[in-house]
Design an enzyme around this catalytic site. Structure first.
Site, PDB file in Angstrom:
ATOM      1  N   GLU A 172      19.651   0.593 -28.773  1.00 55.33           N
ATOM      2  CA  GLU A 172      19.043   0.237 -29.734  1.00 55.33           C
ATOM      3  C   GLU A 172      19.393  -1.215 -30.263  1.00 55.33           C
ATOM      4  O   GLU A 172      19.485  -1.398 -31.676  1.00 55.33           O
ATOM      5  CB  GLU A 172      19.036   1.208 -31.021  1.00 55.33           C
ATOM      6  CG  GLU A 172      18.553   2.755 -30.365  1.00 55.33           C
ATOM      7  CD  GLU A 172      18.633   3.936 -31.411  1.00 55.33           C
ATOM      8  OE1 GLU A 172      19.420   3.876 -32.137  1.00 55.33           O
ATOM      9  OE2 GLU A 172      18.119   4.713 -31.039  1.00 55.33           O
ATOM     10  N   VAL A 173      19.411  -2.313 -29.683  1.00 47.41           N
ATOM     11  CA  VAL A 173      19.504  -3.523 -30.270  1.00 47.41           C
ATOM     12  C   VAL A 173      18.390  -4.285 -30.651  1.00 47.41           C
ATOM     13  O   VAL A 173      17.636  -4.737 -29.993  1.00 47.41           O
ATOM     14  CB  VAL A 173      20.262  -4.476 -28.953  1.00 47.41           C
ATOM     15  CG1 VAL A 173      20.622  -5.656 -29.806  1.00 47.41           C
ATOM     16  CG2 VAL A 173      21.002  -3.610 -28.215  1.00 47.41           C
TER      17      VAL A 173
END
Length: 514
Positions: A172-173
């Site tokens: 989840e960057v």
């Protein structure tokens, strides 16, 4: 349809310590239960509860004391005595939020801290809109500082290899490539966001391997899902890490998941992990988990495991149990109320289905009549097999009370809307008799809630820090209490203006809750 039991590989339970970190005594009781349930290891997300020292001390929690070094070692030794491996989960890229407890300090909960790997600070820049992710300078160097205190130094080698979970740091960057340094790098022809991500993660993995050649690095897979097999293979990352594919949904798509795992295998990563969930993945503010929802997730994972080719070597499954979604979110389901779900999920993996036999086994082990926390009841007074059961019962009872329509929607009931509307209050056209009846009912609800909350607080501080009890009450209880308190106060003020106080009934008093 029944699936084969979970194949070879470890069954890990995730300990999310960035929210409601259990007191050591309770943590050891949990580990004892995990052992009885057949757990092989712990995936420990220390975050700001790790006993950092020196320059890294600013990373420590301030809302409650972090664990001491002696407590960390005690936990590890106890887990080891139960045959469990302890794997630290470390942030390296995403989910590196500004700490909830350190003011405006940019808390780099990264490999540079917990993993004893120093990533030069000019590589770790945050975008203003998304403080959870770093923006990277692809040309920046990465070096290790083995002398620094960190989780690797505190986790002695355990058979067969030491493992480290690069974990959520590579998941989840958000807003990848949005930082100014990243935009400059991406402006060159042929460069992609995928290459930017892979370049950073590969350098971090290489730095770890240089410092600890025997270290096995596991990383979340989601940022690689859309990448082609050739892109992954060309990055060099495939020889450094073992992907952990996570999916917490009850309707997990089996075919898509199998396809992803097979792709990683063909790219050169045949050693793979799965990640399921037993709590903390329903909604960001859920208090009590649904056992069936999480059992369904594990049933789907069993189908995935059964459909994989022989070339895929499943190393194990991490059964995650998030205490909060990230540092900047509220608490969700806590460990004590998630134990029936965890036990049910483990039985499902062991038997290949959640059969009546599995349900009976869970109920017998925990001394409860139902595997659903909301209806669990109890079959014995002995709490030794269910550490925290009294708190779980109180949590369920209070959650039910808070969500009852009579209390949650008290402002919308017939009497409030019909005889104590804002129009009536403004013009002092209020029936004192009905208004005081409304106040009496609101006060009764406030008293009932106060009694439950105080009982829960007393029990919660035995298992968690005082800050956890305070946060849970403020987040889940205060919003429900506020309308009731407001109505009792408004009625008192309004009626006092209309009727001399010396003729008001004695019960015209507002309940208080602190």
């Amino acid at each position: 349809m029944k699936s084969p039991p979970w194949p070879k590989g470890k069954k890990l339970v995730h300990l999310d310590l960035k929210g409601a970190p259990p007191r050591l005594e309770y943590l050891l009781k949990l580990i004892e239960l995990f052992s009885k349930l057949g757990v092989d290891g712990l995936l420990v997300e220390y975050e700001d509860m790790f006993p950092y020292d020196g320059d890294l001390k600013l990373l420590q929690a301030t809302a409650q004391p972090p664990y001491s070094r002696e407590e960390v070692l005690s936990m590890q030794e106890f887990a080891k005595s139960k045959g469990m491996e302890v794997i630290p989960l470390v942030q390296t890229f995403g989910h590196m939020e500004v700490s909830r407890t350190s003011g405006l300090e940019l808390v780099l909960l990264a490999i540079s801290a917990t993993f004893s790997v120093g990533v030069q600070h000019h590589c770790l820049l945050f975008t203003a809109q998304c403080p959870s992710s770093v923006t990277v300078r692809a040309e920046a160097s990465t070096h290790v500082e083995p002398e620094r205190d960190g989780a690797v130094c505190e986790h002695p080698e355990s058979p067969p290899n030491r493992r480290g979970e690069a974990g959520d740091g590579d998941a989840e960057v958000y807003m990848l490539g949005e930082g100014e340094e990243s935009k400059l790098w991406l402006a060159s022809p042929g460069r992609t966001v995928e290459q930017l991500f892979l370049s950073h993660v590969t350098k971090v993995a290489q730095a770890i391997k240089e410092a600890w050649p025997d270290m096995t690095i596991i990383m979340w897979d989601d940022m690689m899902r859309g990448m082609s097999q050739d892109t992954l293979k060309a990055s060099g990352l495939v020889v450094l890490v073992q992907p952990m594919l996570w999916d917490y949904t009850p309707n997990l798509d089996v075919d898509t998941t199998v396809s992803l795992l097979e792709k990683y295998c063909r790219a050169g990563m045949s050693d793979l992990w799965a990640a399921s969930s037993f709590k903390g993945s329903t909604s960001v503010h859920t208090c009590v988990p649904s056992t069936q929802r999480h059992v369904d997730n594990h049933v789907q994972w069993l189908k995935v495991a059964a459909a994989l080719s022989a070339a895929v070597n499943l190393q194990g499954i991490a059964i995650t149990g998030w205490q909060r979604y990230d540092h900047l979110s509220v608490l969700c389901e806590l460990m004590h109320v998630g134990l029936p779900s965890l036990a049910a999920c483990l039985q499902t993996l062991s038997l290949g289905e959640f059969s009546p036999e599995a349900q009976s086994k869970v109920a017998e082990t925990l001394g409860i009549s139902s595997v659903e926390a909301e209806a669990m009841g109890r079959t014995t007074e002995d709490e030794s097999l269910f550490p925290g059961r009294r708190l779980a019962e109180l949590t369920v009872e209070l959650n039910s009370l808070l969500n009852s329509e009579d209390i949650r929607f008290f402002e919308n009931n017939m009497y409030v809307r019909g005889w104590f509307s804002s129009y009536h209050q403004q013009r002092k056209m209020v029936s004192p008799l009905i208004a005081m009846q409304i106040q009496s009912q609101a006060s009764a609800y406030l008293t009932a809630l106060q009694e439950k909350v105080e009982a829960l607080r007393e029990e919660m501080v035995l298992l968690y820090p005082e800050s956890t009890a305070q946060e849970w009450i403020v987040e889940h209880v205060s919003p429900v209490l506020a309308p009731l308190q407001r109505i009792t106060e408004d009625i008192t003020a309004c009626v006092n203006e209309m009727v001399p106080s010396n003729i008001l009934p004695a019960h015209n008093q507002t309940a208080s809750f602190e």
